[in-house]
Design a protein around this motif. Structure first.
Motif, mmCIF file in Angstrom:
data_model
loop_
_atom_site.group_PDB
_atom_site.id
_atom_site.type_symbol
_atom_site.label_atom_id
_atom_site.label_comp_id
_atom_site.label_asym_id
_atom_site.label_seq_id
_atom_site.Cartn_x
_atom_site.Cartn_y
_atom_site.Cartn_z
ATOM 1 N N ASP A 127 1.304 -8.420 3.990
ATOM 2 C CA ASP A 127 0.983 -7.318 4.079
ATOM 3 C C ASP A 127 -0.470 -6.295 3.900
ATOM 4 O O ASP A 127 -0.311 -5.539 4.244
ATOM 5 C CB ASP A 127 2.481 -6.438 3.322
ATOM 6 N N GLU A 128 -0.501 -6.813 2.529
ATOM 7 C CA GLU A 128 -1.526 -6.392 2.227
ATOM 8 C C GLU A 128 -2.622 -6.195 2.831
ATOM 9 O O GLU A 128 -3.871 -5.353 3.325
ATOM 10 C CB GLU A 128 -2.207 -6.827 0.242
ATOM 11 N N HIS A 130 -3.939 -4.747 6.187
ATOM 12 C CA HIS A 130 -3.448 -4.032 6.993
ATOM 13 C C HIS A 130 -4.672 -4.059 8.362
ATOM 14 O O HIS A 130 -4.182 -4.035 9.593
ATOM 15 C CB HIS A 130 -3.331 -2.287 6.437
ATOM 16 N N LEU B 76 7.181 -6.527 -2.761
ATOM 17 C CA LEU B 76 6.887 -5.577 -1.668
ATOM 18 C C LEU B 76 8.159 -4.192 -0.963
ATOM 19 O O LEU B 76 7.474 -3.856 -0.218
ATOM 20 C CB LEU B 76 5.741 -5.815 -0.631
ATOM 21 N N LEU B 88 -1.772 -0.969 -5.789
ATOM 22 C CA LEU B 88 -1.293 -2.391 -5.854
ATOM 23 C C LEU B 88 -3.381 -3.265 -6.437
ATOM 24 O O LEU B 88 -3.948 -3.412 -5.922
ATOM 25 C CB LEU B 88 -0.979 -2.938 -4.842
ATOM 26 N N CYS B 90 -4.798 -5.287 -8.109
ATOM 27 C CA CYS B 90 -5.655 -6.861 -8.646
ATOM 28 C C CYS B 90 -5.613 -7.461 -9.809
ATOM 29 O O CYS B 90 -6.505 -7.030 -10.444
ATOM 30 C CB CYS B 90 -6.750 -7.706 -7.787
ATOM 31 N N VAL B 129 -0.895 -6.425 -8.358
ATOM 32 C CA VAL B 129 -0.869 -7.969 -6.916
ATOM 33 C C VAL B 129 -1.181 -8.800 -7.580
ATOM 34 O O VAL B 129 -2.662 -9.357 -7.910
ATOM 35 C CB VAL B 129 -0.921 -6.660 -5.251
ATOM 36 N N LEU B 132 -6.024 -10.273 -3.482
ATOM 37 C CA LEU B 132 -6.474 -9.170 -3.187
ATOM 38 C C LEU B 132 -7.255 -9.919 -1.698
ATOM 39 O O LEU B 132 -7.517 -8.986 -0.324
ATOM 40 C CB LEU B 132 -6.506 -7.800 -2.662
ATOM 41 N N MET B 142 -5.604 -2.237 -3.614
ATOM 42 C CA MET B 142 -5.677 -1.094 -3.075
ATOM 43 C C MET B 142 -5.022 0.227 -3.467
ATOM 44 O O MET B 142 -3.938 0.281 -4.116
ATOM 45 C CB MET B 142 -4.486 -1.826 -1.880
ATOM 46 N N ASP B 145 -2.378 1.892 2.507
ATOM 47 C CA ASP B 145 -3.472 1.053 2.812
ATOM 48 C C ASP B 145 -4.330 0.755 2.360
ATOM 49 O O ASP B 145 -5.027 0.354 3.355
ATOM 50 C CB ASP B 145 -3.203 1.791 4.120
ATOM 51 N N LEU B 147 -8.152 -0.223 1.136
ATOM 52 C CA LEU B 147 -8.487 -1.350 -0.615
ATOM 53 C C LEU B 147 -9.986 -0.886 -0.461
ATOM 54 O O LEU B 147 -10.579 -0.166 -0.119
ATOM 55 C CB LEU B 147 -9.552 -2.501 0.372
#
Ligand SMILES: Cc1cc2nc3c(=O)[nH]c(=O)nc-3n(C[C@H](O)[C@H](O)[C@H](O)COP(=O)(O)O)c2cc1C
Ligand code: SF4
Ligand code: FES
Lengths: 427, 167
Positions: A127-128, A130, B76, B88, B90, B129, B132, B142, B145, B147
């Motif tokens: 999901d991450e 994007h 999620l 989120l 890391c 999370v 990533l 994150m 949406d 990063l």
């Protein structure tokens, strides 16, 4: 001919390679020359001859994996699934391809699907990711428009439909049978094998699951031939590989290099060596679930069998570097926290054993460790780490960095226990 | 009760139902759309309430328990309300090696929340999370949406607007 087939279209400054540029660089040439032109059996032979081994971590020969798919007349779907779940801590290679050269993957998937006569494909992506998801969807739409995907591809009568499935989290989805359960809308619990997915996979139909980088290689093997592919490797393995290094090196990064490049060259030349004032103490060669190696291993080639003989695994090929100012006990505690959290909970040694191991490591790191704790770690490590005692490879993978850390850095563990504190703290 | 019972369907909008049925149409079984359906509802509402979950279960011919077992498996899918943006962070090994813990402490102090918490103004929820895939630019996180990487305390101060307006 390019020596860097996987990254030749990748230029983060220029942005993603869309279909016009991709085609201008010979893109979809392999598809044009193959679909309806060569027989699936011929393509399978090329992949077999190339000695390509899976880039998702286990290094299983791709041609052999595909050869178990039943061919001939079937009365239902066959599936090709791309594993783009990339969640192995310390691994950052597939995302680069997905974001900057999505057509390379799509072309590889068309060729692979044709070889096993699959009519439906899924890209299972975390999901991450994007940005990667958006670009993949756009690239799929472009390829459909050009007739490379969908019904009657390039007028050859071959149909292949490709979809992106965005995951809802959990590391275990990367395990290929857990991934299939997740694609079916279920909890991502690994399945028993046999039956193997090649025979009974997604929705009970023949299915192949391959890593992003594996599928991209197919484009080049078919395009330029297995001999060319074999000639790229410096040692026993064929092709190139996306290698990486993270941690306190001067230039962390990911580079496409010949298979068989030495570890020393990757760490010293490409990553620039350790930062000022730090020395290399050890490293995980291919992600969190590989055994530690030491500076004495720098001369080894990054080849599946070479690294295996040294007692570790090449895994994903992205190394995690530990410097001499980082506490090995604390690092392993971080790793085991991850493994304990990401257990799917299906079998007891993993569900109960990994949190136990985490708590012991936490005690040792925080100065509450007892001499008996080392015995528990040794014993539990041997029990949980033995293949066959758990339902999937998650738990044995969790034990690889632990047992190798105890093997190589036992003094560090003992100092913590004797001194009742972390000798690295505050240093 | 039939699937069309308006009382039961209410926790799903017609837009959500159309999107879910669209997923179902590609799949051999209705319940194979379970995760997609949960994600569709979450995309519209930010999280999945008991009422929505029950409505999805009914729509997909599943029991509530079956669907909740799936919903609670995936980290999620949110079964509690979350802030406008979910952070989120890391907490995997390469980010840890690069001082991720200190950066996370800075976030916790700044927003006055721990992992699992939501700021008083409802702006952020903080969650850990797994890696990533940005380890060469560790530490990474994150926010919604987006990063963010190569994090420093100063960068955090720029990225996150103050969470608590009562201070
Ligand atoms: C716990 C666990 C997690 C895994 N995660 C991934 C992953 O994120 N991506 C991946 O390609 N393979 C992952 N694998 C390996 C897959 O099970 C499978 O071997 C791989 O996708 C096969 O592709 P390949 O033959 O192309 O390497 C994982 C395996 C295990 C046991
Ligand atoms: S080993 Fe762990 S992750 Fe694998 S099936 Fe057992 S509990 Fe699940
Ligand atoms: S460990 Fe944090 S991005 Fe990989």
């Amino acid at each position: 001919m390019s020596d860097r087939p996987l990254t030749r279209n990748i230029d983060p400054v220029a942005g993603p390679t869309w279909i016009k540029t991709y085609e201008a660089n010979d893109g979809y040439q392999a598809v044009r020359e193959t679909i309806g032109q060569r027989s699936p059996a011929d393509v399978l032979d090329m992949v077999r001859e190339s000695n390509l081994r899976g880039r998702g971590g286990a290094g299983f020969p791709t041609g052999m994996k595909w050869s178990f798919v039943p061919m001939g007349k079937t009365d239902g779907h066959k599936y090709l699934v791309c594993n783009a779940d990339e969640m192995e801590p310390g691994t950052f290679k597939d995302r680069i391809i997905l974001e900057y050269d999505p057509h390379q993957l799509i072309e590889g998937m068309i060729l692979s699907a044709y070889t096993i006569a699959a009519d439906v494909g899924y890209i299972f992506i975390r999901d991450e990711y994007h940005v990667a998801t958006r670009r993949l969807r756009q690239a799929i739409a472009e390829a459909e428009q050009k007739g490379y995907l969908g019904n009657d591809i390039l007028g050859t009568g071959y149909d292949f439909h490709l979809y992106v499935h965005v995951s809802a989290g959990r590391y275990i989805c990367g395990e290929e049978t857990a991934l299939l359960n997740s694609l079916e809308g279920k909890r991502a619990t690994p399945r028993a094998k046999p039956p193997f997915p090649q025979v009974s996979g997604l929705f009970g139909r023949p299915t192949i699951v391959n890593n992003v980088e594996t599928l991209c290689n197919i484009t080049h093997i078919v395009g330029k031939g297995p001999d060319w592919f074999k000639s790229l490797g410096l040692g026993d393995d064929s092709g190139t590989k996306l290698f990486g290094a993270s941690g306190k090196v001067k230039r962390p990064g990911c580079w496409e290099l010949p298979m068989g490049t030495t570890i020393g060259e990757i760490i010293e030349d490409h990553a620039g060596g350790m930062r000022e004032g730090l020395a290399l103490k050890g490293f995980l060669p291919g992600g969190a679930s590989t055994d530690f190696l030491l500076p004495e291993h720098l001369d080894l080639r990054m080849d599946y069998d070479t690294i295996m003989q040294a007692g570790s695994r090449m895994g994903t090929g992205t190394m995690i570097i530990m410097d001499d100012k980082t506490c090995p006990v604390a690092m392993v505690r971080n790793l085991e926290m991850f493994f304990a959290r990401e257990s799917c909970g299906f079998c007891t040694p993993c569900r109960e054993g990994l949190p136990w191991i985490f708590r012991i490591l936490d005690d040792i790191e925080e100065g509450r460790g007892m001499p008996e704790d080392m015995e528990v770690l040794d014993r539990q490590g041997r029990f949980i780490g033995a293949i066959g005692n758990t339902h999937c490879a998650h738990a044995p993978g969790a034990i690889e960095p632990l047992s190798s850390a105890i093997r190589y850095f036992r003094e560090d563990f003992e100092q913590h226990i004797q001194g009742k504190r972390c000798p690295y703290a505050g240093g | 009760m039939s699937r069309k019972d308006p009382l039961i369907i209410q926790p799903l909008s017609s837009e959500e139902i159309t999107a879910i049925e669209n997923e179902v149409s590609h799949l051999p079984f209705r319940d194979a759309a379970a995760i997609d359906a949960l994600k569709i509802v979450q995309a519209h509402r930010g999280w999945v309430s008991d009422e929505s979950l029950a409505a999805i279960a009914r729509l997909l011919d599943m029991s509530i328990e079956e669907l909740d077992a799936i919903a609670t498996f995936y980290n999620l899918i949110f079964r509690h309300p979350v802030g406008e943006k979910v952070i989120l962070f890391c907490d995997s090994v390469s980010c840890w090696l690069m001082g991720g813990d200190n950066i996370c402490d800075h976030i916790r102090q700044k927003l006055d929340i721990d992992y699992g918490g939501t700021t008083a103004d409802g702006r952020y929820t903080l969650l850990p999370v797994t890696c990533l895939g940005d380890c060469d630019h560790a530490p990474a996180m994150m926010v919604g949406d987006e990063l963010h990487h190569d994090l420093t305390p100063a960068a955090i101060d720029q990225i996150l607007v103050k969470g608590n307006h009562n201070e």
